[in-house]
Scaffold this active site. Structure first.
Site, PDB file in Angstrom:
ATOM      1  N   HIS A 154      21.873 -36.037 -64.174  1.00  0.00           N
ATOM      2  CA  HIS A 154      22.418 -35.690 -65.491  1.00  0.00           C
ATOM      3  C   HIS A 154      21.606 -34.567 -66.111  1.00  0.00           C
ATOM      4  O   HIS A 154      20.396 -34.464 -65.874  1.00  0.00           O
ATOM      5  CB  HIS A 154      22.395 -36.900 -66.437  1.00  0.00           C
ATOM      6  CG  HIS A 154      23.186 -38.065 -65.956  1.00  0.00           C
ATOM      7  ND1 HIS A 154      24.559 -38.091 -66.012  1.00  0.00           N
ATOM      8  CD2 HIS A 154      22.800 -39.241 -65.395  1.00  0.00           C
ATOM      9  CE1 HIS A 154      24.986 -39.240 -65.501  1.00  0.00           C
ATOM     10  NE2 HIS A 154      23.949 -39.949 -65.128  1.00  0.00           N
ATOM     11  N   ALA A 214       2.019 -50.167 -56.921  1.00  0.00           N
ATOM     12  CA  ALA A 214       3.244 -50.832 -57.347  1.00  0.00           C
ATOM     13  C   ALA A 214       3.609 -50.420 -58.770  1.00  0.00           C
ATOM     14  O   ALA A 214       2.757 -50.359 -59.651  1.00  0.00           O
ATOM     15  CB  ALA A 214       3.065 -52.348 -57.267  1.00  0.00           C
ATOM     16  N   THR A 250       5.266 -38.308 -61.084  1.00  0.00           N
ATOM     17  CA  THR A 250       5.907 -37.136 -61.680  1.00  0.00           C
ATOM     18  C   THR A 250       5.328 -35.821 -61.176  1.00  0.00           C
ATOM     19  O   THR A 250       5.934 -34.765 -61.372  1.00  0.00           O
ATOM     20  CB  THR A 250       5.765 -37.177 -63.211  1.00  0.00           C
ATOM     21  OG1 THR A 250       4.370 -37.156 -63.550  1.00  0.00           O
ATOM     22  CG2 THR A 250       6.405 -38.430 -63.788  1.00  0.00           C
TER      23      THR A 250
END
Length: 215
Positions: free
Chosen positions: A141, A188, A193
């Site tokens: 998106h 975990a 990023t």
């Protein structure tokens, strides 16, 4: 209006009655499958076109879109000790672009792993994915002005590379544009990023280096 049209190579709902051997044979017909690839349960493997009208189904194989190397294990069963769903591999084609490509190396292990490729996701050899890991090269998106006619043109698509001997923990998310270095460990629940150096252990949201494997 653009719609999603999926060529379902394997679908857990449709193909749940197939044996693991039959799943392997079905995958071999349309994918580039290495020697002794093992399936446990039925994965979801879709080749999806985003278009204004239904595309003509191609007669060529999807071998260049999903490649799975020798002795890789694809787990989509309920057998693991930790909760996980079916492994999901999705390659997408946007208007005026080539299909996305997923290349998984040799001796990898996937458990309920979700990989989405608008352009390219490359996984090296001997990579272990804990249950429910997500890897994506695009969010799918635009950040603003959604549902506008030019939204697909404004998508941010950045390939992902996971190098050899990486271990990725339960529920980690690997975001677009990331390269994870050799022998790195992703904790975990980490949200990765930025690039991860070789041999680094990262954890947290956003993921940060907390130590190095051999130090």
């Amino acid at each position: 209006m653009y719609r999603y049209y999926s060529d379902k190579i394997l679908c857990p709902t449709r193909d749940q009655g197939l044996s693991n051997v039959e799943i392997n044979e079905c995958a071999k017909e349309q994918l580039s499958l290495g020697n002794r690839v093992t399936f446990s349960g039925c994965p979801r493997i879709f080749i999806t076109t985003i278009a204004e009208k239904a595309p003509i189904r191609e007669t060529v194989l999807n071998a260049n879109r999903v490649i799975i190397g020798d002795r890789t294990f694809i787990d989509s069963s309920s057998d693991p000790a930790f909760l996980s769903g079916p492994t999901k591999l999705t390659c997408l084609k946007l208007p005026n672009r080539k299909f996305g490509r997923i290349h998984i190396g040799q001796r990898c292990s996937l458990q309920g792993t979700s990989i989405v490729a608008y352009e390219q996701v490359i996984v090296g050899d001997r990579v272990i994915f804990g249950p429910n890991v997500v890897v994506m090269d695009c969010s799918g998106h635009a950040l603003n002005n959604r549902e506008q006619s030019d939204e697909l043109e404004r998508l941010s698509i950045r390939p992902v590379t996971i190098k050899d001997d990486v271990w990725i923990g339960y529920g980690a998310i690997i975001l677009p544009g990331v390269t994870i270095g050799k022998e790195a460990v992703v904790g975990a629940g980490a949200v990765v990023t930025t690039d991860v150096p070789d041999g680094a252990c990262v954890a947290g949201n956003p993921a940060k280096v907390i130590k190095y494997v051999n130090k």
